[in-house]
Design a protein around this motif. Structure first.
Motif, PDB file in Angstrom:
ATOM      1  N   ASN A 119       8.191   2.797  15.277  1.00  0.00           N
ATOM      2  CA  ASN A 119       8.822   2.107  14.155  1.00  0.00           C
ATOM      3  C   ASN A 119      10.266   1.757  14.510  1.00  0.00           C
ATOM      4  O   ASN A 119      11.127   2.625  14.568  1.00  0.00           O
ATOM      5  CB  ASN A 119       8.782   2.997  12.900  1.00  0.00           C
ATOM      6  N   GLN A 120      10.514   0.484  14.732  1.00  0.00           N
ATOM      7  CA  GLN A 120      11.864   0.003  15.026  1.00  0.00           C
ATOM      8  C   GLN A 120      12.472  -0.753  13.845  1.00  0.00           C
ATOM      9  O   GLN A 120      13.525  -1.369  13.973  1.00  0.00           O
ATOM     10  CB  GLN A 120      11.832  -0.912  16.260  1.00  0.00           C
ATOM     11  N   ARG A 121      11.792  -0.687  12.700  1.00  0.00           N
ATOM     12  CA  ARG A 121      12.239  -1.424  11.522  1.00  0.00           C
ATOM     13  C   ARG A 121      12.735  -0.426  10.484  1.00  0.00           C
ATOM     14  O   ARG A 121      11.949   0.164   9.744  1.00  0.00           O
ATOM     15  CB  ARG A 121      11.102  -2.254  10.939  1.00  0.00           C
ATOM     16  N   LEU A 122      14.017  -0.247  10.414  1.00  0.00           N
ATOM     17  CA  LEU A 122      14.590   0.764   9.535  1.00  0.00           C
ATOM     18  C   LEU A 122      14.253   0.504   8.067  1.00  0.00           C
ATOM     19  O   LEU A 122      14.038   1.445   7.298  1.00  0.00           O
ATOM     20  CB  LEU A 122      16.106   0.807   9.714  1.00  0.00           C
ATOM     21  N   HIS A 123      14.176  -0.758   7.684  1.00  0.00           N
ATOM     22  CA  HIS A 123      13.904  -1.092   6.288  1.00  0.00           C
ATOM     23  C   HIS A 123      12.424  -1.001   5.941  1.00  0.00           C
ATOM     24  O   HIS A 123      12.050  -1.159   4.783  1.00  0.00           O
ATOM     25  CB  HIS A 123      14.413  -2.504   5.970  1.00  0.00           C
ATOM     26  N   GLU A 124      11.565  -0.767   6.948  1.00  0.00           N
ATOM     27  CA  GLU A 124      10.130  -0.591   6.700  1.00  0.00           C
ATOM     28  C   GLU A 124       9.715   0.773   7.239  1.00  0.00           C
ATOM     29  O   GLU A 124       9.334   0.913   8.399  1.00  0.00           O
ATOM     30  CB  GLU A 124       9.326  -1.707   7.382  1.00  0.00           C
ATOM     31  N   ASP A 125       9.799   1.788   6.375  1.00  0.00           N
ATOM     32  CA  ASP A 125       9.535   3.157   6.838  1.00  0.00           C
ATOM     33  C   ASP A 125       8.067   3.545   6.735  1.00  0.00           C
ATOM     34  O   ASP A 125       7.716   4.715   6.813  1.00  0.00           O
ATOM     35  CB  ASP A 125      10.399   4.158   6.064  1.00  0.00           C
ATOM     36  N   ASN A 126       7.198   2.539   6.544  1.00  0.00           N
ATOM     37  CA  ASN A 126       5.758   2.795   6.526  1.00  0.00           C
ATOM     38  C   ASN A 126       5.047   1.962   7.588  1.00  0.00           C
ATOM     39  O   ASN A 126       3.908   1.536   7.411  1.00  0.00           O
ATOM     40  CB  ASN A 126       5.178   2.485   5.147  1.00  0.00           C
ATOM     41  N   TYR A 127       5.744   1.744   8.696  1.00  0.00           N
ATOM     42  CA  TYR A 127       5.205   0.921   9.780  1.00  0.00           C
ATOM     43  C   TYR A 127       4.981   1.779  11.011  1.00  0.00           C
ATOM     44  O   TYR A 127       5.763   2.684  11.314  1.00  0.00           O
ATOM     45  CB  TYR A 127       6.179  -0.221  10.110  1.00  0.00           C
ATOM     46  N   GLY A 128       3.892   1.489  11.734  1.00  0.00           N
ATOM     47  CA  GLY A 128       3.641   2.171  12.994  1.00  0.00           C
ATOM     48  C   GLY A 128       3.035   3.548  12.813  1.00  0.00           C
ATOM     49  O   GLY A 128       2.448   3.875  11.780  1.00  0.00           O
ATOM     50  N   HIS A 129       3.218   4.398  13.831  1.00  0.00           N
ATOM     51  CA  HIS A 129       2.589   5.712  13.854  1.00  0.00           C
ATOM     52  C   HIS A 129       3.545   6.831  13.447  1.00  0.00           C
ATOM     53  O   HIS A 129       3.252   8.010  13.681  1.00  0.00           O
ATOM     54  CB  HIS A 129       2.009   5.991  15.244  1.00  0.00           C
ATOM     55  N   THR A 210      16.173  14.867  18.283  1.00  0.00           N
ATOM     56  CA  THR A 210      16.262  13.657  19.089  1.00  0.00           C
ATOM     57  C   THR A 210      15.860  12.452  18.252  1.00  0.00           C
ATOM     58  O   THR A 210      14.895  12.509  17.490  1.00  0.00           O
ATOM     59  CB  THR A 210      15.341  13.758  20.315  1.00  0.00           C
ATOM     60  N   ALA A 211      16.583  11.368  18.390  1.00  0.00           N
ATOM     61  CA  ALA A 211      16.300  10.155  17.631  1.00  0.00           C
ATOM     62  C   ALA A 211      15.810   9.064  18.574  1.00  0.00           C
ATOM     63  O   ALA A 211      16.604   8.435  19.280  1.00  0.00           O
ATOM     64  CB  ALA A 211      17.543   9.701  16.873  1.00  0.00           C
ATOM     65  N   ASP A 212      14.488   8.839  18.590  1.00  0.00           N
ATOM     66  CA  ASP A 212      13.914   7.821  19.459  1.00  0.00           C
ATOM     67  C   ASP A 212      13.722   6.487  18.755  1.00  0.00           C
ATOM     68  O   ASP A 212      13.261   5.522  19.371  1.00  0.00           O
ATOM     69  CB  ASP A 212      12.553   8.301  19.994  1.00  0.00           C
ATOM     70  N   SER A 213      14.030   6.443  17.456  1.00  0.00           N
ATOM     71  CA  SER A 213      13.844   5.216  16.693  1.00  0.00           C
ATOM     72  C   SER A 213      14.873   5.172  15.572  1.00  0.00           C
ATOM     73  O   SER A 213      15.470   6.199  15.224  1.00  0.00           O
ATOM     74  CB  SER A 213      12.428   5.158  16.109  1.00  0.00           C
ATOM     75  N   PRO A 214      15.095   3.993  14.977  1.00  0.00           N
ATOM     76  CA  PRO A 214      16.015   3.923  13.836  1.00  0.00           C
ATOM     77  C   PRO A 214      15.606   4.841  12.690  1.00  0.00           C
ATOM     78  O   PRO A 214      16.474   5.402  12.015  1.00  0.00           O
ATOM     79  CB  PRO A 214      15.945   2.448  13.432  1.00  0.00           C
ATOM     80  N   LEU A 215      14.300   4.999  12.473  1.00  0.00           N
ATOM     81  CA  LEU A 215      13.833   5.896  11.423  1.00  0.00           C
ATOM     82  C   LEU A 215      14.225   7.334  11.738  1.00  0.00           C
ATOM     83  O   LEU A 215      14.714   8.069  10.864  1.00  0.00           O
ATOM     84  CB  LEU A 215      12.314   5.789  11.261  1.00  0.00           C
ATOM     85  N   ASP A 216      14.009   7.761  12.982  1.00  0.00           N
ATOM     86  CA  ASP A 216      14.421   9.101  13.405  1.00  0.00           C
ATOM     87  C   ASP A 216      15.915   9.305  13.154  1.00  0.00           C
ATOM     88  O   ASP A 216      16.334  10.334  12.627  1.00  0.00           O
ATOM     89  CB  ASP A 216      14.137   9.304  14.899  1.00  0.00           C
ATOM     90  N   LEU A 217      16.695   8.340  13.567  1.00  0.00           N
ATOM     91  CA  LEU A 217      18.148   8.463  13.450  1.00  0.00           C
ATOM     92  C   LEU A 217      18.569   8.586  11.988  1.00  0.00           C
ATOM     93  O   LEU A 217      19.429   9.414  11.657  1.00  0.00           O
ATOM     94  CB  LEU A 217      18.824   7.255  14.092  1.00  0.00           C
ATOM     95  N   GLN A 218      17.964   7.785  11.139  1.00  0.00           N
ATOM     96  CA  GLN A 218      18.325   7.838   9.721  1.00  0.00           C
ATOM     97  C   GLN A 218      17.973   9.190   9.115  1.00  0.00           C
ATOM     98  O   GLN A 218      18.797   9.810   8.434  1.00  0.00           O
ATOM     99  CB  GLN A 218      17.612   6.730   8.956  1.00  0.00           C
ATOM    100  N   VAL A 219      16.749   9.663   9.350  1.00  0.00           N
ATOM    101  CA  VAL A 219      16.292  10.913   8.752  1.00  0.00           C
ATOM    102  C   VAL A 219      17.064  12.108   9.327  1.00  0.00           C
ATOM    103  O   VAL A 219      17.574  12.956   8.585  1.00  0.00           O
ATOM    104  CB  VAL A 219      14.771  11.102   8.962  1.00  0.00           C
ATOM    105  N   LYS A 220      17.177  12.161  10.640  1.00  0.00           N
ATOM    106  CA  LYS A 220      17.737  13.355  11.276  1.00  0.00           C
ATOM    107  C   LYS A 220      19.258  13.424  11.168  1.00  0.00           C
ATOM    108  O   LYS A 220      19.818  14.521  11.038  1.00  0.00           O
ATOM    109  CB  LYS A 220      17.283  13.416  12.730  1.00  0.00           C
ATOM    110  N   SER A 221      19.928  12.293  11.222  1.00  0.00           N
ATOM    111  CA  SER A 221      21.385  12.330  11.071  1.00  0.00           C
ATOM    112  C   SER A 221      21.762  12.735   9.647  1.00  0.00           C
ATOM    113  O   SER A 221      22.704  13.509   9.443  1.00  0.00           O
ATOM    114  CB  SER A 221      21.993  10.974  11.420  1.00  0.00           C
ATOM    115  N   SER A 222      21.022  12.229   8.671  1.00  0.00           N
ATOM    116  CA  SER A 222      21.269  12.636   7.285  1.00  0.00           C
ATOM    117  C   SER A 222      20.957  14.120   7.099  1.00  0.00           C
ATOM    118  O   SER A 222      21.680  14.827   6.390  1.00  0.00           O
ATOM    119  CB  SER A 222      20.416  11.797   6.330  1.00  0.00           C
ATOM    120  N   LEU A 223      19.888  14.582   7.733  1.00  0.00           N
ATOM    121  CA  LEU A 223      19.518  15.995   7.658  1.00  0.00           C
ATOM    122  C   LEU A 223      20.631  16.888   8.193  1.00  0.00           C
ATOM    123  O   LEU A 223      21.023  17.873   7.544  1.00  0.00           O
ATOM    124  CB  LEU A 223      18.238  16.231   8.458  1.00  0.00           C
ATOM    125  N   VAL A 224      21.160  16.551   9.358  1.00  0.00           N
ATOM    126  CA  VAL A 224      22.219  17.362   9.960  1.00  0.00           C
ATOM    127  C   VAL A 224      23.464  17.356   9.082  1.00  0.00           C
ATOM    128  O   VAL A 224      24.077  18.398   8.822  1.00  0.00           O
ATOM    129  CB  VAL A 224      22.547  16.859  11.382  1.00  0.00           C
TER     130      VAL A 224
END
Length: 350
Positions: A119-129, A210-224
């Motif tokens: 998922n490389q689309r931050l505004h679409e968090d229901n895309y991909g695996h 680790t943030a391998d995608s924009p979705l990862d970065l958004q979720v994990k950075s906010s979490l930290v």
């Protein structure tokens, strides 16, 4: 040897995971007892054969749980997390039992699949695996799934898991004289079956940030960020300065309880003189955490949780039950029945 003797009589699938491994390494479904390694330590579990599927794919949930104290237990669940999908349609046909892309949801495995969609689309968090938990909730509500029931059961699983290890960790904490400024952020991996029953796969002591995608970065950075904000690293000497705040809070609750009747008025200590320094500090820290929780939801202690898990707390001894009731009374108003302070001897032995 006992399992080998039992295996021929079982009519279910089993899954094998090497001891102390990570990233899905060595996990496989057991098609024949000869495939069970005997020279290494492994965990063998009955396979959940009826997982909840989305578009034919199996998935699990990465849920972040923050524990700020085990003595007494204070724990929170993060509002956001990750939904991780297998990359091939689920099937228990014998010819598919060896296909890890159908049965394992580990990101580290499925990202190697030819058809894996990152998922490389931050505004679409229901895309991909990989989806966010928010996207999962929206989808399940759309198809008529009882999302509230599912999450109530998941939260129950989390609290029971933590209560099961609380005595050991609390004892080790006391033995090492650890006080304040300590916390644990766990990654709970949970599978939900088609009956909305959650199954705990594992608890990760060091969940990947680790943030391998924009979705990862958004979720994990906010979490930290939210984790550090809630923990609020403290100068221990400053904790004693919160006595006036506690006094004001207790007096407010006392007035409120008096208006609600005599029984409610007896539901918590009426004077700070009844509380020891340790209890005062514990309550002050808990109040500060509650103010800073923001995107965390407190799971324990709460009024509802104390009632639901009272048999477990009572087995821990009167001191733990007393401290948990103090916290809940302070934060959520008087509880039915006054917290009973344990005798000094009981406190010393707890």
């Amino acid at each position: 040897e006992e399992f080998k003797a039992f295996y021929p009589t079982s009519d279910c699938l089993w899954i094998v995971k090497p001891h102390a491994s990570s990233q899905g390494k060595g996990i496989h479904l057991l098609k024949d007892i000869s495939e069970l390694p005997t020279n290494t330590r492994n965990v063998v579990s009955q396979y959940v054969h009826n997982p909840l599927l989305i578009q034919g794919l199996k998935f699990d949930l990465r849920i972040y749980v923050l524990v700020t104290s085990f003595d007494p237990l204070r724990c929170y669940v993060y509002r956001e997390g990750l939904t991780r999908f297998a990359s091939k349609p689920y099937s228990t046909a014998r010819e598919h039992l060896g296909d890890r892309y159908r049965h394992l949801t580990n990101y580290s495995i499925n990202k190697k699949a030819d058809n894996f969609m990152e998922n490389q689309r931050l505004h679409e968090d229901n895309y991909g695996h990989k989806w966010s938990l928010s996207a999962l909730n929206r989808h399940l509500r759309h198809v008529g799934t009882d999302v509230d029931l599912m999450w109530n059961r998941i939260n129950d699983l989390i609290v029971k898991t933590l209560l099961s290890v609380e005595p050991l960790i609390a004892r080790r904490t006391r033995e090492n004289l650890v006080h304040g400024n300590c916390f644990e952020l766990y990654g709970f991996d949970v599978l939900v079956d088609e009956d909305l029953k959650p199954w705990l796969l594992e608890v990760n002591l060091s969940p990947s940030l680790t943030a391998d995608s924009p979705l990862d970065l958004q979720v994990k950075s906010s979490l930290v960020s939210d984790t550090f904000n809630l923990v609020g690293f403290r100068n221990v000497d400053r904790q004693t300065a919160t006595t006036s705040r506690l006094r004001s809070r207790l007096l407010f609750l006392q007035r409120e309880a008096n208006e609600n009747g005599e029984e409610a008025a007896k539901a918590f200590p009426t004077s700070l003189s009844e509380l020891g320094e340790a209890d005062l500090k514990m309550m002050a820290v808990a109040l500060d955490e509650m103010d800073r929780a923001v995107n965390f939801i407190r799971l324990y202690p709460t009024r509802q949780a104390l009632k639901a898990y009272e048999p477990i707390a009572q087995q821990r001894g009167p001191h733990e039950a007393y401290r948990a009731q103090l916290l809940a009374s302070l934060m959520y108003g008087p509880l039915l029945g006054k917290p009973s302070r344990p005798a000094a001897a009981e406190q010393a032995s707890s």
